[in-house]
Write a protein that holds these residues in place. Sequence first.
Motif, mmCIF file in Angstrom:
data_model
loop_
_atom_site.group_PDB
_atom_site.id
_atom_site.type_symbol
_atom_site.label_atom_id
_atom_site.label_comp_id
_atom_site.label_asym_id
_atom_site.label_seq_id
_atom_site.Cartn_x
_atom_site.Cartn_y
_atom_site.Cartn_z
ATOM 1 N N GLU A 13 0.837 -1.197 0.000
ATOM 2 C CA GLU A 13 0.000 0.000 0.000
ATOM 3 C C GLU A 13 0.871 1.246 0.000
ATOM 4 O OE1 GLU A 13 -2.881 -3.018 1.532
ATOM 5 O OE2 GLU A 13 -0.987 -2.353 2.426
ATOM 6 N N SER A 31 -3.378 0.810 -3.541
ATOM 7 C CA SER A 31 -2.948 -0.556 -3.263
ATOM 8 C C SER A 31 -2.616 -1.285 -4.556
ATOM 9 C CB SER A 31 -4.053 -1.309 -2.518
ATOM 10 O OG SER A 31 -3.692 -2.672 -2.349
ATOM 11 N N HIS A 115 0.964 1.989 13.522
ATOM 12 C CA HIS A 115 -0.308 1.289 13.735
ATOM 13 C C HIS A 115 -0.918 1.664 15.083
ATOM 14 C CE1 HIS A 115 -0.989 -1.279 10.322
ATOM 15 N NE2 HIS A 115 0.231 -1.771 10.350
ATOM 16 N N SER A 136 -0.839 -8.552 12.594
ATOM 17 C CA SER A 136 -0.850 -8.278 11.160
ATOM 18 C C SER A 136 -0.214 -9.447 10.431
ATOM 19 C CB SER A 136 -0.076 -6.986 10.879
ATOM 20 O OG SER A 136 1.297 -7.164 11.169
ATOM 21 N N GLY A 276 -3.460 -5.061 10.707
ATOM 22 C CA GLY A 276 -4.412 -5.540 9.713
ATOM 23 C C GLY A 276 -5.410 -6.550 10.232
ATOM 24 N N THR A 307 -5.500 -1.416 8.381
ATOM 25 C CA THR A 307 -4.490 -1.835 7.418
ATOM 26 C C THR A 307 -3.510 -0.688 7.168
ATOM 27 O OG1 THR A 307 -6.019 -1.222 5.641
ATOM 28 C CG2 THR A 307 -5.981 -3.525 6.304
ATOM 29 N N ASP A 308 -2.417 -0.983 6.472
ATOM 30 C CA ASP A 308 -1.374 0.016 6.259
ATOM 31 C C ASP A 308 -1.927 1.264 5.572
ATOM 32 O OD1 ASP A 308 0.258 -1.901 7.300
ATOM 33 O OD2 ASP A 308 1.276 -2.386 5.427
#
Length: 346
Positions: A13, A31, A115, A136, A276, A307-308
Amino acid sequence: MTITLGLETSCDETGVGLVSDGVLLGQALASSMDEHIRYGGVVPEVAARAHLHSVNSCLREALAEAQLDLTQVDAIAVTSGPGLASSLHVGVAAAKGWSLALGKPLYAVHHVAGHVAADTLEHGPLPDRSIALIVSGGHSSLLKLGDLATDPIIHLGDTLDDAAGEAFDKVARLLGLAYPGGPSVQRAAVDGDPAAIDLPRPLLNSRDERHRYAFSFSGLKSAVARHVQSAQRNGRPIQTADVAASFQQSVVDVLVGKAIAACTDHAIDTLLIVGGVAANAHLREVATERCAAAGITLRIPPLRLCTDNGAMIAAIGDLVVRSGAKPSGLEFSADSSAPLDRSLLI
């Protein structure tokens, strides 16, 4: 008002975010997942080329959403590790270019700290003490946190082999489900019985204190593989939904059980679940129920921040900048295996 731009390119990403004093002003995400699906996993060279293609357009989109001009940015934060080396190099090079061209300070930050910081964009500042469960594709860790910007990050336990997200990918492959495995297994599990198959809960009640907060999902993956192989040898149909539900339940039991134990053992009443896998609906549901029963405040970012993404890197950059930390300069390089000791890597 200080405006921090964050850039994330650790995997597949490309993310750009803009944060000021804990408020997300704008973000953009591209993405390359569709390009990796046919390979059943992320191809580093493909990901790096996708970052090259997307990084400037993401910057323009994030600035447009925030209604800002690039010259209004006061500081830049970039993921310098961990992650895929070729992907990290793209982001680090872009961030250095922006920093040099604009004359703005640059901060090299840790991907996983980002995160954690993502949650502050939704729920506000972290308390003085908290426990973070990072889950993740590449990380499964229990961390004890103080001030995320300035204090050392204490590892209570990490994965000994497969991370939770990696295990989801491998089990999805065993069941013939699509990549990435997390969403595929979750969808399949909806119609399954989580008690249909007796699968292990690895290290959940380990008597070895060294493993009290550690994770190991390789054996669980192998148990699923043995079940599938046994069905195939004996001509029985594979009950995909039941296998998916049973596997998912095992992972969730381990993650939540160990996280609550860490909170209880250290007399900490706030738990963050990030990464994630934190997007998994069953994990969120079980964690909510069990934390409520244990008197623990649970914080999980919204799905868009699990998510990232670039917003999370802007968030940790914003915290670091406001702490008065010294900028990283331009001499650092990407570190694909950067240890998580502090949020600011350099």
